[in-house]
Design an enzyme around this catalytic site. Structure first.
Site, mmCIF file in Angstrom:
data_model
loop_
_atom_site.group_PDB
_atom_site.id
_atom_site.type_symbol
_atom_site.label_atom_id
_atom_site.label_comp_id
_atom_site.label_asym_id
_atom_site.label_seq_id
_atom_site.Cartn_x
_atom_site.Cartn_y
_atom_site.Cartn_z
ATOM 1 N N SER A 252 -13.574 -41.481 -46.685
ATOM 2 C CA SER A 252 -12.550 -40.915 -45.553
ATOM 3 C C SER A 252 -12.618 -41.186 -44.424
ATOM 4 O O SER A 252 -13.561 -42.367 -44.017
ATOM 5 C CB SER A 252 -12.983 -39.481 -45.871
ATOM 6 O OG SER A 252 -14.023 -39.124 -45.120
ATOM 7 N N LYS A 253 -11.987 -40.672 -43.334
ATOM 8 C CA LYS A 253 -11.991 -41.232 -42.066
ATOM 9 C C LYS A 253 -13.396 -41.038 -41.454
ATOM 10 O O LYS A 253 -13.558 -41.996 -40.494
ATOM 11 C CB LYS A 253 -10.997 -40.116 -41.135
ATOM 12 C CG LYS A 253 -9.813 -40.355 -41.435
ATOM 13 C CD LYS A 253 -8.793 -39.788 -40.193
ATOM 14 C CE LYS A 253 -7.507 -39.667 -40.505
ATOM 15 N NZ LYS A 253 -6.729 -38.426 -40.731
ATOM 16 N N ARG A 254 -14.067 -40.246 -41.863
ATOM 17 C CA ARG A 254 -15.555 -40.062 -41.538
ATOM 18 C C ARG A 254 -16.227 -41.521 -41.693
ATOM 19 O O ARG A 254 -16.920 -41.927 -40.844
ATOM 20 C CB ARG A 254 -16.277 -39.159 -42.358
ATOM 21 C CG ARG A 254 -16.452 -37.784 -41.734
ATOM 22 C CD ARG A 254 -17.299 -36.880 -42.618
ATOM 23 N NE ARG A 254 -17.090 -37.016 -44.138
ATOM 24 C CZ ARG A 254 -18.109 -37.738 -44.663
ATOM 25 N NH1 ARG A 254 -19.146 -37.965 -44.266
ATOM 26 N NH2 ARG A 254 -18.092 -37.910 -46.074
#
Ligand code: GLU
Length: 499
Positions: A252-254
Site C-alpha cells: 500500500s501507500k505506506r
C-alpha cells in the site's frame, strides 16, 4: 484451442497501481504469447467514484508500458461499447431474460427486513446469508407489485449444488452452495452490480481466460452461477497472488509510491518496470534469469509458471533493474527522458527550443552522471555543481574545510591558479593533466593532497567524476547559451578564490 481472448477491466476510480498493472501485463503477455486478443474494458458503473481523467491516465500508463489493446476505448471492436456505463441497456435485456426464464427473481425485501434477518442469523450462529424469502413469490404477485411501483432488487437463484471452478494458478476451487446465497444482480436503484455486469460482459466479449487479482476469488462462484443461469460456457480463471510490502503486509501507500505515474515521474524506465512486474509472481522455465526485455517476455511467458504464493515488492530490486536498463538506453532517448528534470531545475531551455550543440553536450553530461543513479530524477542532484557552483557552501562543508586548511592545500591552489590564469585558451583534458603534473613537481605535493583541493575548487566536493570528463564538460558548457551559465574552469577557480 480457439483464439485466446483476455481482458483487463479496471475501474477508473484512481491511479493505476502495481497490482493492477501486473494484472494487465499478465493478460497482455498471455494474449501476445498465444497470438490472442487483449481487450480493455472500463468498469465505470460506480458513477460517484469513476472519473474520465482516471480513465485517460490509465490508458496513458498502459501505452507507456507498451501494452496496446486490440479492442477497447479508442480502438473499438465487434463488442463495442467497451465502457460499462454505455452498456446499461444490454444488462437490462439480460435481466429481463433471467426473470422471464425464472432464473432470477424480484426481491422486495427492505433494508430493515434484511438487517433483521442478518441480526437473527448472527444471534443463532448461522451464516449471514439471505434467506431467499422472495424466491417463493408467485410470478403474478411479483409482476403486480413491480407494476405498482414497489422497489425491488433482482436476485439470482443459486443452484442447489456446490459451485466449482478450475483455477489455473490454484487448481480446483469449490464453494458450498449455502455460503453463496442468492446474490443481488441489480440493486433496487436499478444499478446492476459488479458480479453481474462483469459476467455478462466477459461472456458477450467471448473472454476465454479471466486473469485477475485473487481479491476476486470469493466473487467467482457467484459469477460461475450466472454463467450457468444463462447457459454460457464458463471461462478459465487464473487468480494472481497478492503483492506484499517488505513487512509482508498487503502493498500500500505506506510502503512508498506504487502508482505507475509516480514511477514514471521518478524516472523509472517503462522496460524496467515491466520487466520487474513480470517477475512478481512469474519466473521463466528452468532458470534464474531476470532480465527480460518486452519481446522476450512475450516469448517466455507461460501462465503455468505463475505462482500461487504472494510476491513481495522490492523497491531496491526495481531500482537495480532500472540501473540496468539505464545503462542499455541509447544516448538520444536518455537525453529526451532526462531533459524535463533539467528544465524544471531552471538549467536547460525547453527541449524543442534547444540548439543541437546543447543537445550533444547534455548527452555527454548524462554519460558522466547517469551511471551513478538508480532513477532519472536523481541526475540533477548529481550534476548540480555543473550549473550551480557555490564556493561558500563548498568551503563551509566540514570535510572540505579540513582539507583546505593545510599548508599543502594552499600551495597547490596557488600554483594551480597561476597556471589557469596564464592560459587564455579553453583548457582540454590533456592540458589539465599536464598542469596537475607541473603543480605536483613544483609543490612536491601528491595524491589526495594534490587532487582534493583542486577538485573542491572546481566542483565544491572532494569526490566525484574524473577530471578527464569534467574539464571538457565545463569548458564546452561555458560556451553554450543556457538559462544558467555553466562556469568554465577558469571562472570556477576565480570564483572560488574570490570567496
Ligand atoms: N473492475 C474490477 C477491478 O478493477 C475488475 C475485476 C475483474 O477483473 O473481474 O477489480
Amino acid at each position: 484451442m480457439g483464439t485466446i481472448r483476455v481482458r483487463f477491466a479496471p475501474s477508473p476510480t484512481g491511479l493505476l497501481h502495481v497490482g493492477n498493472a501486473r494484472t494487465a501485463l499478465y493478460n497482455w503477455l498471455f494474449a501476445r504469447h498465444h497470438g490472442g486478443k487483449f481487450i480493455l474494458r472500463i468498469e465505470d458503473t460506480d458513477v460517484d467514484r469513476s472519473e474520465v481523467r482516471h480513465e485517460a491516465q490509465l490508458m496513458e500508463d498502459l501505452r507507456w508500458m507498451g501494452m496496446d489493446w486490440d479492442e477497447g476505448p479508442g480502438v473499438f471492436g465487434p463488442h463495442a461499447p467497451y465502457r460499462q456505463s454505455e452498456r446499461l441497456g444490454i444488462y437490462r435485456e439480460h435481466t429481463d431474460r433471467l426473470l422471464t426464464e425464472g432464473k432470477a427473481y424480484r426481491c422486495f425485501c427492505t433494508t430493515e427486513e434484511l438487517e433483521g434477518e442478518r441480526a437473527q442469523a448472527m444471534a443463532e450462529h448461522r451464516p449471514q446469508v439471505y434467506s431467499g424469502r422472495c424466491r417463493a413469490l408467485g410470478a403474478e404477485e411479483s409482476a403486480r407489485r413491480a407494476a405498482a411501483g414497489e422497489a425491488f432488487a433482482v436476485r439470482l437463484k443459486i443452484p442447489d449444488h456446490p459451485l466449482r471452478f478450475h483455477d489455473l494458478v490454484r487448481g480446483d476451487v469449490e464453494f458450498p452452495q449455502e455460503t453463496v446465497s442468492d446474490p443481488i444482480l441489480v440493486r433496487s436503484s436499478g444499478m446492476p452490480v459488479y458480479n453481474y455486469v462483469v459476467t455478462v460482459d466477459d461472456a458477450l466479449m467471448e473472454i476465454t481466460h479471466v486473469i485477475r487479482g485473487d481479491d476476486h476469488i470469493s466473487n467467482t462462484p457467484k459469477q460461475v452461477a450466472i454463467y450457468e443461469a444463462f447457459g454460457w460456457n464458463v471461462p478459465e480463471f487464473a487468480h494472481l497472488s497478492t503483492i506484499l510490502g517488505s513487512d509482508r503486509e498487503r502493498l500500500s501507500k505506506r510502503h512508498g509510491a506504487t502508482s505507475i505515474a509516480s514511477f514514471r515521474e521518478m524516472g523509472i524506465l517503462p522496460e524496467a518496470l515491466v520487466n520487474y512486474l513480470a517477475l512478481l509472481g512469474w519466473g521463466a522455465e528452468g532458470g534464474t534469469r531476470e532480465i527480460f526485455p518486452l519481446e522476450e517476455l512475450v516469448d517466455a511467458f507461460k501462465l503455468e509458471r505463475v505462482t500461487a504464493s504472494p510476491a513481495v515488492f522490492d523497491f531496491e530490486k526495481l531500482n537495480w533493474m532500472n540501473r540496468h536498463y539505464l545503462r542499455e538506453c541509447d544516448a538520444d532517448r536518455l537525453a529526451e527522458l532526462a531533459w524535463p528534470y533539467f528544465v524544471q531545475a531552471g538549467w536547460l531551455p525547453e527541449q524543442d527550443a534547444a540548439a543541437a550543440d546543447v543537445r550533444a553536450w547534455f548527452e555527454r553530461l548524462l554519460a558522466i552522471f547517469v551511471p551513478s543513479v538508480d532513477l532519472l530524477d536523481q541526475v540533477p542532484g548529481k550534476a548540480r555543481f555543473v550549473f550551480d557552483f557555490d564556493p561558500l557552501r563548498a568551503r563551509d562543508e566540514e570535510e572540505n574545510a579540513a582539507l583546505l586548511a593545510s599548508e599543502n592545500a594552499q600551495k597547490v591552489l596557488a600554483a594551480f591558479a597561476a597556471k589557469v590564469r596564464a592560459h587564455a585558451e579553453p583548457v582540454d583534458a590533456a592540458q589539465f593533466k599536464a598542469w596537475m603534473n607541473e603543480v605536483k613537481a613544483e609543490t612536491g605535493v601528491k595524491g589526495k593532497e594534490l587532487f582534493h583541493p583542486v577538485r573542491i575548487a572546481l566542483t565544491g566536493s572532494h569526490s566525484g567524476p574524473e577530471f578527464d570528463k569534467l574539464v571538457p564538460l565545463f569548458e564546452e558548457g561555458s560556451a553554450l547559451a543556457l538559462p544558467k551559465h555553466v562556469l568554465s574552469v577558469r571562472e570556477r577557480v576565480e570564483k572560488f578564490l574570490a570567496e
